[in-house]
Scaffold this active site. Structure first.
Site, PDB file in Angstrom:
ATOM      1  N   SER A  86       0.875  -1.184  -0.095  1.00 41.05           N
ATOM      2  CA  SER A  86      -0.062   0.069  -0.059  1.00 41.05           C
ATOM      3  C   SER A  86       1.003   1.250   0.125  1.00 41.05           C
ATOM      4  CB  SER A  86      -0.476  -0.002   1.267  1.00 41.05           C
ATOM      5  OG  SER A  86      -1.531   1.264   1.467  1.00 41.05           O
ATOM      6  N   THR A 135      -5.842   2.526  -6.936  1.00 34.54           N
ATOM      7  CA  THR A 135      -7.021   2.294  -6.327  1.00 34.54           C
ATOM      8  C   THR A 135      -8.189   3.569  -6.454  1.00 34.54           C
ATOM      9  OG1 THR A 135      -6.228   1.239  -4.488  1.00 34.54           O
ATOM     10  CG2 THR A 135      -8.078   2.692  -3.839  1.00 34.54           C
TER      11      THR A 135
END
Length: 390
Positions: free
Chosen positions: A110, A159
């Site tokens: 991430s 994302t």
């Protein structure tokens, strides 16, 4: 036999993690937005699907391996990006990446990881995926993409569903910060979780290292927190896929797709794959579960690209149901996080082993011996029937 070996399900690993991880960080990985309606639906809707059992079939030489984005995998799953993984256990992203590499599946780091791109690259030998949030500071994002490229990341996971942060009541009530504030309540937690505290003392990685040191304004924790809070880009749009893909020079997977029209737009703008995802129920509460919308999206774009999904998968049976409804594979975040909290790298490995065993046994009892052949013919009944028009 230790606690990890005695754990037979992901739910049992979750219970161990709850005992080992400070409450604010356990709640972070185990929460959804607002009423948690979507978070709960992600799991509950899998239970509405039942398998077709077949017998008297030759089940020798079963195969669970396939490919994801052209990359060989031992099981059609990848580790999903989970922010602050390094607060679940010290150096958590590194531990999860190493477990994934040994298991033969992709790991996704991430943007909001505690360990940096470089940290993970230095501690692994195979390319991993990097999840990108697009922020207002485009210079930083360009440098972040360049860093991922330099680390030989094999794909970017872009994302799209976090332009604005969904509210998670548990995080607000716990006063979640990274690193944690030293309050009387947190000190009390440390006394109950000394192993976690001891491991944290043994690492220098306590903040968002993909950001800290790479942004001029983020000179201390307060400035870093303020920068992060104000940076998610409200103007993010489909055309951003183009310049991100051009700068990265490799495949870009678009994550956060929950609607057929959005799936079509992602493909039209250059996405090399999509992840059907509602952010684990952590963004729009009241949105449908991912397994509910998966078949319609597969029908619309599955012939053009690889459709992956995440959200609600807690077992090998759930994975098989996703594959039967058309997914090429699945991303698993909480499975990894519960395993990590339960036992570090060994816990992640145990979680993956549980899922593999469940997948293999269930696939055999369905009368299949190659996971690439799992499809709608393996479903006996599906209360999420695609004719419902979801």
């Amino acid at each position: 036999m230790g606690a990890l070996e005695r754990a037979l399900t992901i739910e049992e690993l979750k219970a161990i993690a709850r005992r080992r991880v400070p409450k604010q960080f356990f709640d972070y990985i185990d929460s959804g937005a607002y009423t948690e309606q979507t978070y709960n639906a992600n799991e509950a809707d899998f239970k509405k699907i039942t398998f077709r059992q077949r017998v008297a079939v030759n089940l020798e030489n079963r195969n669970l391996s396939t490919t994801l984005l052209g990359q060989p995998v031992s099981l059609p799953i990848a580790i999903a990006p989970v922010g602050s993984t390094g607060m679940t256990d010290a150096d958590g992203e590194i531990k999860a990446a190493k477990a994934a590499e040994k298991f033969g599946i992709p790991f996704t780091l991430s943007t909001m990881g505690i360990c940096s791109i470089e940290d993970v690259a230095e501690n692994t030998s195979k390319p991993f995926w990097f999840q990108l949030y697009v922020m207002r500071d485009r210079g930083f994002i360009e440098r972040l993409i360049d860093r991922a490229k330099a680390a030989k990341c094999s794909a970017l996971v872009l994302t799209m569903d976090l332009q604005i942060l969904g509210q998670r009541h548990k995080d607000i009530r716990s006063g979640l910060t990274t690193p944690p504030r030293i309050t009387p309540r947190f000190v009390a937690e440390m006394m109950l979780k000394p192993g976690w505290a001891f491991r944290m003392l043994g690492t220098r990685r306590h903040t968002f290292r993909n950001i800290s040191g790479h942004v001029a304004d983020a000179v201390n924790l307060a400035k870093l927190s303020e920068w992060t809070r104000t940076q998610f880009d409200l103007t993010l749009n489909w055309t951003d896929i183009g310049w991100i893909k051009k700068r990265f020079g490799g495949p870009v997977i678009v994550k956060g797709v929950l609607d057929v029209e959005d799936a079509k737009l992602a493909i039209a703008n250059g996405a090399d794959g999509i992840v059907v995802s509602n952010h684990g129920g952590r963004q729009l509460d009241g949105a449908p579960s991912t397994i509910r919308v998966l078949p319609a999206i597969v029908d619309a774009v599955g012939h053009q690209t690889e459709v992956l999904m995440d959200g609600g998968i807690r077992s090998g049976q759930d994975l098989l149901k996703a594959l039967a409804l058309g997914a090429k594979g699945a991303l698993v975040g909480r499975i990894m996080a519960y395993g990590l909290g339960a036992g570090g790298e060994a816990g992640v490995t145990r979680a993956l082993e549980i899922v593999r065993k469940e997948t293999d046994t269930s696939m055999a009892l369905m009368g299949e011996r190659d996971i690439r052949n799992v499809g709608l013919h393996n479903i006996y009944s599906n209360d999420l029937d695609r004719r419902q028009g979801y």
